[in-house]
Design an enzyme around this catalytic site. Structure first.
Site, mmCIF file in Angstrom:
data_model
loop_
_atom_site.group_PDB
_atom_site.id
_atom_site.type_symbol
_atom_site.label_atom_id
_atom_site.label_comp_id
_atom_site.label_asym_id
_atom_site.label_seq_id
_atom_site.Cartn_x
_atom_site.Cartn_y
_atom_site.Cartn_z
ATOM 1 N N GLU A 305 0.896 -1.109 -0.100
ATOM 2 C CA GLU A 305 -0.045 0.234 0.044
ATOM 3 C C GLU A 305 0.942 1.221 -0.080
ATOM 4 O O GLU A 305 0.650 2.235 -0.883
ATOM 5 C CB GLU A 305 -0.811 0.013 1.265
ATOM 6 C CG GLU A 305 -2.020 1.160 1.361
ATOM 7 C CD GLU A 305 -2.816 1.100 0.071
ATOM 8 O OE1 GLU A 305 -3.765 0.435 0.223
ATOM 9 O OE2 GLU A 305 -2.857 1.994 -0.521
ATOM 10 N N ASP A 309 1.157 4.055 -2.825
ATOM 11 C CA ASP A 309 0.721 5.475 -2.696
ATOM 12 C C ASP A 309 1.820 6.522 -2.725
ATOM 13 O O ASP A 309 1.445 7.646 -3.499
ATOM 14 C CB ASP A 309 0.223 5.687 -1.291
ATOM 15 C CG ASP A 309 -1.082 4.907 -0.763
ATOM 16 O OD1 ASP A 309 -1.646 3.815 -1.647
ATOM 17 O OD2 ASP A 309 -1.429 4.688 0.377
ATOM 18 N N SER A 502 -7.454 2.017 -3.606
ATOM 19 C CA SER A 502 -6.424 2.497 -3.092
ATOM 20 C C SER A 502 -5.444 3.069 -4.072
ATOM 21 O O SER A 502 -4.589 3.971 -3.585
ATOM 22 C CB SER A 502 -5.356 1.379 -2.508
ATOM 23 O OG SER A 502 -6.019 0.833 -1.258
#
Ligand SMILES: *[C@@H]1O[C@H](CO)[C@@H](O)[C@H](O)[C@H]1NC(C)=O
Ligand SMILES: *[C@@H]1O[C@H](CO)[C@@H](O)[C@H](O)[C@H]1NC(C)=O
Ligand SMILES: *[C@@H]1O[C@H](CO)[C@@H](O)[C@H](O)[C@H]1NC(C)=O
Ligand SMILES: *[C@@H]1O[C@H](CO)[C@@H](O)[C@H](O)[C@H]1NC(C)=O
Ligand SMILES: *[C@@H]1O[C@H](CO)[C@@H](O)[C@H](O)[C@H]1NC(C)=O
Ligand SMILES: *[C@@H]1O[C@H](CO)[C@@H](O)[C@H](O)[C@H]1NC(C)=O
Length: 588
Positions: A305, A309, A502
């Site tokens: 993640e 990001d 996400s």
């Protein structure tokens, strides 16, 4: 005997100088659950000496005033449009009234408790309190509960009371009735399916009528590399959304922040490899700053993640200073630092212009008072000029993650009306809704005015489909969407293929950050809370997504439709259109 004990009580009161009521005030039930939430099992009383880290939220002085101020600075045409509030102005709305501080602190002091302020405005205080004392003070029954799936345990109570004289002063105690299932984040797998063209039409006369409209939706002409079908890269996003490659020029004032939780880390070496491969036009040593909250450290090997990001903010928001906010292991309240990160950002004189978060909860896990308090915290950031973005979730209508469900499960913070929720799309020319893109309607927050017309139109088109499974009066989400599958991410030296909303939220954040760069270059303020502006845009500015749906809970979920829908929101962005519009509005 009886008389004697009365006398003793009387004497004690005289000595302490307070009326009898203070020794044992009348209590009133404050928060209560009727049953143990699914996934949790009680396994008995904890040691009475166990210390709980309890937080007390004061009733804020003027949350309605904060909301008015937020809309005043974020609604096009309003008097103070984009004239953001200062830290002190915001704190005035949320700071408790002096009499609230007085009664709550007196109650704590009478119980031998010294509490510390934990927010800049002093609207939260915290203290370590033993289970025995907490049970006595709050008429509570703190028990140990284990979360079956994750084999973790928490100490919670199904209900608690507070002295009647604290009503209107003490908003709630946390964590008391908060049962949040720990997040396990399985990677989202998107397997492209053969779809019949009108798969989303739910089979009513009304829905059929719109499918001819759908074909009229404008199709943008663009040259999008065929590799993008299998592999999303910054170049694909630049092509699909007309995002400029040219670096921003406002590095002194522009900023973009990525919120990270659960021990996720982004490795700058992975970023370098990513930039070398996917952004050969920029310096591969371009990096990010790290801000630590609650002892978060970011020096481990890259995880999925965080790498996603960081690589799709630094790698897309070219030239925009980016900060990775690493929130440490404080997870005993189940919120994993969601309160603390906002407090840390609110404490800054200049909070980031854009904040993106790819973590969230099922709304039902968060007690309404806590959800409201967190939502107000996002309103505070918004009134200071921060665009607060959240991924909408990856379980379609079944919530944050795919799950069994009897009713649609909205996700929080996406259901907070003061944030911008980002859903997901797949493919292009045309883009269609990602089947996992969460969306729906809040059971806590009523629908805000800015989305009234858009949501009414959708509900009319939808008719009575799955009507009993969601609360049509609630705040509807997501607000916008963006590509969400097959993102190429360098994790520990290897390029992996990552999917989920996400991916969409940091990408949208980057686009907003680049718009902010243009704003700042013209001496204008950053875009701030986006929703009133986004919902005021006429047709043809965003790319309307009209195909696909978000199945879950044994249903097809919500179909994407012309205009806003609870899968892709208003649609996907187009940098050139948005920039043109912002320029035009300035010349008026
Ligand atoms: C759950 O955790 C407890 C204590 O932390 C441990 O003793 C037990 O073996 C664990 N159970 C499973 C199924 O992992
Ligand atoms: C997409 O992936 C499939 C299977 O992995 C492969 O056969 C195909 O050639 C790829 N297409 C493109 C355009 O890369
Ligand atoms: C990424 O994963 C998807 C789904 O598993 C697959 O269709 C696609 O071909 C993969 N792309 C690459 C570049 O491996
Ligand atoms: C941008 O930053 C510079 C240097 O810190 C400062 O002098 C200037 O006032 C800032 N501009 C704005 C619009 O905030
Ligand atoms: C980054 O750029 C430098 C200078 O152009 C180059 O020497 C280096 O090999 C690049 N790093 C990677 C991982 O490609
Ligand atoms: C439906 O949403 C509203 C907020 O719009 C809320 O007040 C109400 O309690 C919700 N109903 C249910 C059954 O959750």
């Amino acid at each position: 005997m009886f008389a004697a004990s009365l006398l003793v009580l009387f004497l004690v009161c005289l000595v302490s100088g307070r009326p009898t009521a203070h020794l044992r005030s009348k209590m009133a039930l404050h928060e209560r659950r009727t049953s143990v939430p699914g996934g949790f099992k009680s396994f008995g009383a904890p040691d009475p000496g166990t210390l709980l880290d309890l937080r007390f939220a004061f009733v804020q002085s003027d949350p309605a005033g904060l909301e008015t101020a937020l809309y005043d600075v974020s609604t096009p045409g309003s008097k103070n449009f984009r004239k953001y509030l200062t830290k002190a102005q915001v704190e005035q709305f949320v700071a408790p009234k002096p009499e609230s501080v007085n009664v709550v602190q007196t109650w704590l002091k009478d119980n031998g408790i010294v509490a510390q302020a934990v927010t800049p405005a002093g609207d939260w205080i915290s203290a370590k309190i033993s289970v025995a004392k907490a049970n006595a003070m709050l008429d509570a029954d703190f028990q140990q509960y284990s979360h079956v799936g994750s084999n973790t345990s928490v100490i919670r109570t199904l209900s608690y009371s507070i002295p009647v004289n604290l009503k209107g002063h003490l908003d709630f105690v946390h964590p008391a009735t908060t049962f949040i299932a720990p997040v396990a984040k399985p990677p989202v797998q998107y397997v492209p399916q053969k779809r019949p063209k009108a798969q989303t039409a739910p089979g009513t006369a009304k829905a059929k009528a719109t499918s001819s409209q759908k074909q009229l939706a404008p199709v943008k002409l663009a040259f999008i590399p065929t590799e993008c079908i299998n592999a999303t890269t910054p170049a694909c996003l630049q092509d699909i959304y007309n995002i400029p490659q040219t670096p921003g020029t406002q590095s002194a004032n522009n900023s973009l922040a990525v919120a990270s939780f659960l021990g996720e880390t982004a490795d700058p070496k992975d970023l370098t490899r990513f930039l070398a491969e996917f952004r050969p036009d920029i310096d591969n040593s371009t990096t990010f700053a790290v801000k630590s909250v609650d002892g978060g450290v970011d020096n481990g090997p890259g995880t999925g993640e965080a790498s996603l990001d960081i690589q799709y903010t630094v790698g897309l928001a070219t030239g925009v200073p980016t900060t990775f906010v690493d929130v440490g292991p404080r997870n005993e309240d189940g919120l994993g630092g969601f309160l603390d990160i906002i407090d840390a950002l609110l404490a800054e004189d200049t909070p980031p212009n854009v904040l993106t978060t790819s973590f969230g909860f099922n709304e039902a896990d968060i007690p309404p008072a806590l959800a409201q308090n967190l939502c107000n915290a996002y309103a505070q950031l918004g009134s200071r000029g921060t665009s607060v973005l959240f991924a909408s979730g990856d379980g379609g209508v079944s919530g944050a993650q795919p799950q069994d469900c009897q009713a649609f499960e909205p996700t929080f913070p996406s259901t907070c009306p003061f944030v911008t929720s980002v859903g997901g799309t797949v493919e292009f020319l045309p883009e269609i809704a990602a089947p996992f893109s969460s969306g729906g309607f809040s059971n806590i927050f009523p629908r805000p005015t800015y989305q009234n017309a858009a949501v009414d139109t959708y509900l009319q088109t939808l008719g009575n489909i799955d009507f009993k499974l969601f609360n049509k009066t609630g705040r509807a989400f997501p607000d916008v969407s963006m590509q969400a599958v097959n993102f190429q991410v360098n994790i520990r030296g290897t390029v992996q293929n990552v999917s989920g909303t996400s991916a969409a939220s940091p990408s949208f954040a980057s686009l907003v950050a680049l718009l902010n760069d243009r704003q700042l270059a013209q001496g204008e303020a950053p875009l701030g809370f986006l929703n009133p502006f986004l919902y005021s845009l006429g047709p043809g500015i965003l790319n309307d997504i009209t195909q696909g749906s978000n199945p879950g809970c044994g249903t097809e979920g919500f179909p994407a439709e012309v205009g806003w829908d609870p899968v892709t929101g208003l649609g996907t962005p187009d940098f050139i259109n948005l920039f043109g519009l912002i320029l035009a509005s300035k010349q008026r």
